[in-house]
Design an enzyme around this catalytic site. Structure first.
Site, PDB file in Angstrom:
ATOM      1  CB  CYS A  85      -5.403 -11.339  -7.303  1.00  0.00           C
ATOM      2  SG  CYS A  85      -4.784 -11.994  -5.752  1.00  0.00           S
ATOM      3  CB  CYS A 235       2.414 -15.543  -4.846  1.00  0.00           C
ATOM      4  SG  CYS A 235       2.000 -13.942  -5.554  1.00  0.00           S
TER       5      CYS A 235
HETATM    6  O1  PYC Z   1      -2.019 -15.135  -5.845  1.00  0.00           O
HETATM    7  O2  PYC Z   1      -1.493 -13.707  -7.404  1.00  0.00           O
HETATM    8  C1  PYC Z   1      -1.672 -13.993  -6.222  1.00  0.00           C
HETATM    9  C2  PYC Z   1      -1.465 -12.939  -5.205  1.00  0.00           C
HETATM   10  C3  PYC Z   1      -0.983 -11.678  -5.403  1.00  0.00           C
HETATM   11  C4  PYC Z   1      -0.968 -11.057  -4.148  1.00  0.00           C
HETATM   12  C5  PYC Z   1      -1.445 -11.968  -3.214  1.00  0.00           C
HETATM   13  N1  PYC Z   1      -1.745 -13.120  -3.892  1.00  0.00           N
END
Ligand code: PYC
Length: 310
Positions: A85, A235
């Site tokens: 993550c 993300c």
């Molecule tokens: O930043 O990889 C990320 C992530 C995955 C789900 C929520 N954040």
């Protein structure tokens, strides 16, 4: 149980500093499997309402297997473990600095998918070297009820993503509800048609793209996470998957900086190096801020001791 909460580009991370379950020793992947199989009540009690909420990612601090690592960590969300993550690794790095456990510079953090390199630049800014990321399928079309045909790529960036280059709905905060419904419908259509990641893995994240508002950014995204919440940040793993698609199409070169804007307007900077297995190895840079250092209380008489689950 002591927890430290932070947000990375708006996306929350809860680090469990002490009071977590005893997972024994051995490889982190085995301890993570034990957490998922035997301690889901612990995970939901810490992350679900009323102590947490759907968007929160947990980071359970554990002893690293590799003595060269500053810490070991197992990431989980309200539904399952996460192998990797991006936002939570940045949140954890800044939290370790807040605890005085690390200083600015290069460090390694042990995770169930292997040791990850991080670089703490200052009290709030960190870079994370992600796992090798790649595109599995290009231009997969699915018929989405009430919408029509949607085409996207299936790619791995540490999690599985279905990436839709041009969202049929504007990527704007006012559209968070309809974007969530659209992404859930796309995910259901992928499940219905048996479209998966490698080895039948569930594509649990859906990512839709549109033009950015920030003049420095190349793109703005909306990302649906496994539990149905949307990612407030751009993300890390999702933008890694995006970069893998761009690299495969020859549209983005190694070493060039890509700025990704999130649905709430926050940004990450990413670049990549070629990977050993034909993919790319992205580095994600972002900022995190600690928001609380708290004690969670679990009263055995509380009917929602294990969190509100439906
Ligand atoms: O930043 O990889 C990320 C992530 C995955 C789900 C929520 N954040």
């Amino acid at each position: 149980m002591r927890v430290i909460d932070s947000h990375t580009a708006g996306e929350p991370t809860r680090v469990i500093v002490d009071g977590g379950p005893d997972l024994g020793d051995g490889p982190l992947a085995e301890r993570a499997a034990r957490l998922e199989a035997e301690h889901r009540d612990f995970c939901t009690s810490v992350l679900c309402e009323p102590r947490g909420h759907d968007a929160m990612v947990g980071a359970l601090l554990v002893a690293p297997t590799d003595p060269g690592c500053a810490a070991g960590v197992i990431f989980f969300n309200t539904l399952q473990n996460l192998g990797m993550c991006g936002h939570a690794t940045i949140g954890l790095t800044v939290t370790l600095a807040h605890l005085g456990a690390i200083r600015p510079g290069a460090h390694r953090i042990d995770t169930p998918v292997g040791a990850v390199d991080v670089d703490l630049h200052d009290a709030h800014t960190a870079s994370v070297v992600n796992v090798e990321s790649y595109r599995l399928h290009k231009g997969v079309s699915v018929a989405v009820d009430g919408v029509g045909e949607i085409t996207g790529d299936v790619a791995w960036g540490g999690n599985w993503f279905f990436l839709v280059k041009t969202s049929p709905l504007a990527i704007a905060a006012r559209n968070i509800r309809p974007l969530t419904d659209l992404a859930l419908d796309i995910r259901s259509a992928l499940e219905r048609d048996g479209i998966t990641g490698r080895n039948g893995a569930w594509i649990d994240h859906v990512e839709l793209f549109g033009p950015p508002l920030d003049p420095r950014a190349r793109s703005k995204n909306f990302v649906l996470c496994p539990g149905g919440a949307y990612d407030r940040s751009p993300c890390g793993t999702g933008t890694s998957a995006k970069l893998a698609c761009l690299a495969s199409d020859g549209e983005w070169q190694a070493g060039q900086e890509w700025i990704q804007e999130s649905i709430i307007g926050s940004t990450y900077g990413l670049s990549y190096e070629p990977g050993a297995d034909g993919g790319i190895v992205p580095t994600i840079t972002g900022q995190a801020f600690v928001t609380s250092d708290a004690t969670l209380i679990f009263d055995p008489a509380d009917p929602y001791l294990r969190g509100i689950r439906y």
